[in-house]
Design an enzyme around this catalytic site. Structure first.
Site, short mmCIF file in Angstrom:
data_model
loop_
_atom_site.label_atom_id
_atom_site.label_comp_id
_atom_site.label_asym_id
_atom_site.label_seq_id
_atom_site.Cartn_x
_atom_site.Cartn_y
_atom_site.Cartn_z
N ASP A 135 -53.82 48.16 99.99
CA ASP A 135 -53.06 47.18 99.23
C ASP A 135 -53.76 45.83 99.23
O ASP A 135 -53.12 44.78 99.20
CB ASP A 135 -51.63 47.05 99.80
CG ASP A 135 -50.68 46.38 98.83
OD1 ASP A 135 -50.92 46.45 97.62
OD2 ASP A 135 -49.69 45.77 99.28
N CYS A 189 -38.66 65.88 91.65
CA CYS A 189 -37.36 65.22 91.76
C CYS A 189 -36.24 66.03 91.11
O CYS A 189 -35.06 65.83 91.44
CB CYS A 189 -37.40 63.84 91.10
SG CYS A 189 -38.42 62.64 91.98
N CYS A 215 -35.68 43.72 90.61
CA CYS A 215 -35.78 44.39 91.91
C CYS A 215 -35.60 43.39 93.05
O CYS A 215 -36.30 42.37 93.11
CB CYS A 215 -37.14 45.09 92.02
SG CYS A 215 -37.44 45.86 93.61
#
Length: 380
Positions: A135, A189, A215
């Site tokens: 990251d 899913c 978010c």
């Protein structure tokens, strides 16, 4: 081929010894669809104020765009599943709820050195060039991890693993070596949409799409200004991040609590009292969160979040802590203190405070907070 298989076996063995729980390989060009997906997100403004996403779009679109020599990508995963359900803490309004990943050392620091060691082994054995990322560069880790077969991007856009649910830190090793690729993991899913339905701010425009502007993890970490009024009540006691969509994933039931890497939460960060957090000055904040990702938030944004949580607590006994910040030197803290105070004190007292503080308030955003006390906006 035999030599390559031996190399991969040795790399997997070493990765496990270093504390990694998942290992997979993909070709650097395995996801030609990434640029189109990124362009759609940027065109819709879903990145919010994260301008770096647009600025780095070209390099982010593919590993070869970031590093032309890249031929293969090794994706590594670390299980950080909690030992208790973080959703249970959302009802404890007197505590500050910190996202599970941030309750211990910064995972970037924890993982990067081990990635370098593994990459060094690969380089010595092959002579190939290597680069490691945690990251720390414009790398789209989640779709690459999906391509490498260690999981799939769920409807909440987070990587999901059959073994570790939604709790996975990811790291990448780019290499100029051409390694056999693993099969990509199919999306699994099914018809489940629990992660979408639980989101307190409706941040998902559609399955597999995230609008960061809605978010809570973006709002209370990345956003530098005041939390938008429409999302404050929804924040509840979440003072750093939001784990709702991760914690509700049914695949978490398969996540083992046995971890290869020591990632146990610090006891003092599992359920810190808002009454203690609200009194932290900058040095105390830095000391408490030394080594934690929370420290990067900075004192002002952290206190902003704590004050929003205090305003949501419904506990009038916490009101003096908010009032004590009405004259804070930082307008971000003052504005949040105004909102928290008027949520917890009687209307008459709130108006008296507004009449006392508003005339000498020089910041326009804080003026707006006080003006809402003096002249409340009608709900209709």
């Amino acid at each position: 081929m035999a030599a390559t298989n031996t190399l991969l076996a040795d790399l997997k063995t070493r990765a496990k010894a270093l504390g990694f729980d998942a290992f997979g390989v993909t070709r650097a060009d395995a996801r030609p669809d990434l640029r189109d997906k990124l362009d759609i997100a940027l065109a819709n403004g879903w990145h919010g104020d994260m301008d770096w996403m647009a600025e780095s779009a070209e390099r982010r679109s593919a590993p070869e765009a970031l590093w032309p020599e890249a031929k293969s990508v090794i994706m590594l995963g670390v299980n950080y599943g909690p030992d208790a359900d973080p959703l249970a803490q959302l009802g404890e309004r007197g505590i500050g709820n910190i996202s599970v990943y941030a309750r211990n050392r910064d995972y970037h620091e924890l993982i990067k050195g081990r990635l370098k060691e593994l990459a060094g082994l690969l380089s010595r054995r092959t002579g190939a060039e290597v680069k490691v990322f945690v990251d720390t560069a414009p790398v789209m880790e989640k779709p690459l991890a999906e391509a490498a077969g260690i999981g799939w991007q769920g409807k909440h856009t987070v990587l999901v693993s059959r073994d570790f649910g939604s709790w996975m830190f990811l790291g990448a090793i780019f290499t100029s070596a051409e390694l056999p690729a693993d099969e990509p993991h199919p999306e699994s899913c099914g018809s489940c949409r629990r992660c979408l339905d639980i989101c307190p701010t409706n941040a998902f425009p559609a399955p597999f799409q995230l609008d960061a502007r809605r978010c809570l993890a973006y709002l209370n970490i990345e956003l530098k200004g005041p939390i938008p009024l429409e999302f404050r009540a929804a924040m509840g006691n979440r003072i750093y991040g939001c784990d709702d969509c991760l914690a509700v994933c049914p695949w978490n039931k398969f996540a083992s609590q046995t971890r290869e890497m020591k990632l146990q939460a610090r006891d003092d960060l599992k359920a810190p009292a808002l009454s203690d957090l609200a009194q932290l000055d900058d040095p105390a904040f830095r000391a408490l969160f030394a080594g934690s990702p929370v420290k990067r938030l900075g004192h002002a944004r952290f206190l902003r979040n704590v004050l929003i949580a205090i305003g949501n607590s419904g506990d009038a006994e916490l009101a003096p802590l908010a009032e004590a910040r009405l004259a804070d030197a930082d307008p971000l803290i003052r504005g949040a203190a105004v909102w928290a105070t008027r949520r917890l004190v009687a209307a008459g007292k709130a108006r008296a405070l507004a009449l006392a503080f508003l005339p000498r308030e020089g910041d326009i955003s804080v003026q707006a907070e006080w003006s809402a006390v003096v002249q409340p906006v009608r709900a209709d």
